[in-house]
Design an enzyme around this catalytic site. Sequence first.
Site, PDB file in Angstrom:
ATOM      1  N   GLU A  31     -63.411  12.877 -56.574  1.00 47.33           N
ATOM      2  CA  GLU A  31     -64.561  12.351 -55.826  1.00 47.33           C
ATOM      3  C   GLU A  31     -65.776  12.427 -56.755  1.00 47.33           C
ATOM      4  O   GLU A  31     -66.042  13.497 -57.319  1.00 47.33           O
ATOM      5  CB  GLU A  31     -64.803  13.185 -54.567  1.00 47.33           C
ATOM      6  CG  GLU A  31     -65.893  12.594 -53.689  1.00 47.33           C
ATOM      7  CD  GLU A  31     -66.183  13.410 -52.441  1.00 47.33           C
ATOM      8  OE1 GLU A  31     -67.150  13.047 -51.748  1.00 47.33           O
ATOM      9  OE2 GLU A  31     -65.467  14.384 -52.165  1.00 47.33           O
ATOM     10  N   ARG A 258     -53.784  25.317 -57.908  1.00 49.78           N
ATOM     11  CA  ARG A 258     -55.048  24.984 -58.547  1.00 49.78           C
ATOM     12  C   ARG A 258     -55.409  26.087 -59.546  1.00 49.78           C
ATOM     13  O   ARG A 258     -54.936  27.214 -59.438  1.00 49.78           O
ATOM     14  CB  ARG A 258     -56.152  24.797 -57.510  1.00 49.78           C
ATOM     15  CG  ARG A 258     -56.567  26.055 -56.777  1.00 49.78           C
ATOM     16  CD  ARG A 258     -57.495  25.757 -55.624  1.00 49.78           C
ATOM     17  NE  ARG A 258     -58.755  25.184 -56.096  1.00 49.78           N
ATOM     18  CZ  ARG A 258     -59.708  24.766 -55.271  1.00 49.78           C
ATOM     19  NH1 ARG A 258     -59.530  24.800 -53.959  1.00 49.78           N
ATOM     20  NH2 ARG A 258     -60.832  24.282 -55.744  1.00 49.78           N
ATOM     21  N   LYS A 268     -67.381  23.273 -56.921  1.00 52.37           N
ATOM     22  CA  LYS A 268     -68.323  22.201 -57.269  1.00 52.37           C
ATOM     23  C   LYS A 268     -69.640  22.355 -56.495  1.00 52.37           C
ATOM     24  O   LYS A 268     -70.711  22.089 -57.005  1.00 52.37           O
ATOM     25  CB  LYS A 268     -67.684  20.835 -56.963  1.00 52.37           C
ATOM     26  CG  LYS A 268     -67.835  19.868 -58.119  1.00 52.37           C
ATOM     27  CD  LYS A 268     -67.391  18.460 -57.868  1.00 52.37           C
ATOM     28  CE  LYS A 268     -66.048  18.252 -57.254  1.00 52.37           C
ATOM     29  NZ  LYS A 268     -65.679  16.824 -57.212  1.00 52.37           N
TER      30      LYS A 268
END
Length: 311
Positions: A31, A258, A268
């Site tokens: 994104e 992850r 983020k």
Amino acid sequence: MSENKDFLRVKVEEDLKSSKYNEVVTRFPPEPNGFPHIGHAKSICINFGIAKDYEGHCNLRMDDTNPTTEDTKYVEALKDAVQWLGFDWGEKVHYTSNYFPKLYEYAVQLIKMGKAYVDSLDEEEIREYRGTVTEAGKRSKYADRTVEENLDLFERMKKGEFKEGEHILRAKIDMSASNMQLRDPLLYRIRHAHHHRTGDEWCIYPMYDFAHCLSDYTEGITHSICTLEFENNRAIYDWVLDTLELPKPRPYQHEFARLGINYTVMSKRKLLELVNTHRVSGWDDPRMPTIAGYKRRGYTPESILNFCDQI
């Protein structure tokens, strides 16, 4: 390619051997709402690396479905990171926003099948009705709307006749499902915001779970590789593709762990806070765990690729 294959490559080889797919097509779908960090480097290496190993292709796709947080500067930062690491996405960058008209058609199709409805509960009620891990949820009274009512409301949502949060499109699955993701997940929300690519053309935007699987399908992706927090979302991924009865071949989702590094901020949202509060000089501050930060600190692309391969 190393002889010691990870489980993802084992799966890819099985699929090729059984002729499930003729060619491997993966994707890296960030994104564009921040600069990519070292965790993204792992995903870049996996997706582009697998495509390269099996003479396939990896798409770079911007998952641009939330106009309130996205920006073209983040698109450029993502492209720079992939190129700097030495990977090639081919002729063009893909964007989920390219598929907005098609995604809308798919949503209309689900409504006509009685598999989606416009809900008018507010955010708090939706959360309350969802139930808990031990208690089944209960379905909204608005789920009884006719197909005609739903089609009319959804079109009016698209035209911008309603305020944000006034209505939402939901899938009609199972409010007592043990996997809570299947309790009538949200498919579309109203957002009156300027989109960095489509401008003010749309007032409704698809949710990740609806847009992602259909974008993968549209692009002919074979292996949709994502991190473990999306494991429960795989059920929605399959439900959407199966319910729409889309012709094969279709993609399947596979998850990997992850990246986590001790004493390193990998969120983020928190990194954005550091930038916005000027605690750092920008996304490429050498203290930041972003790819741009590592680059400025003097790390080589090879060192990051080597790190990702070893883990």
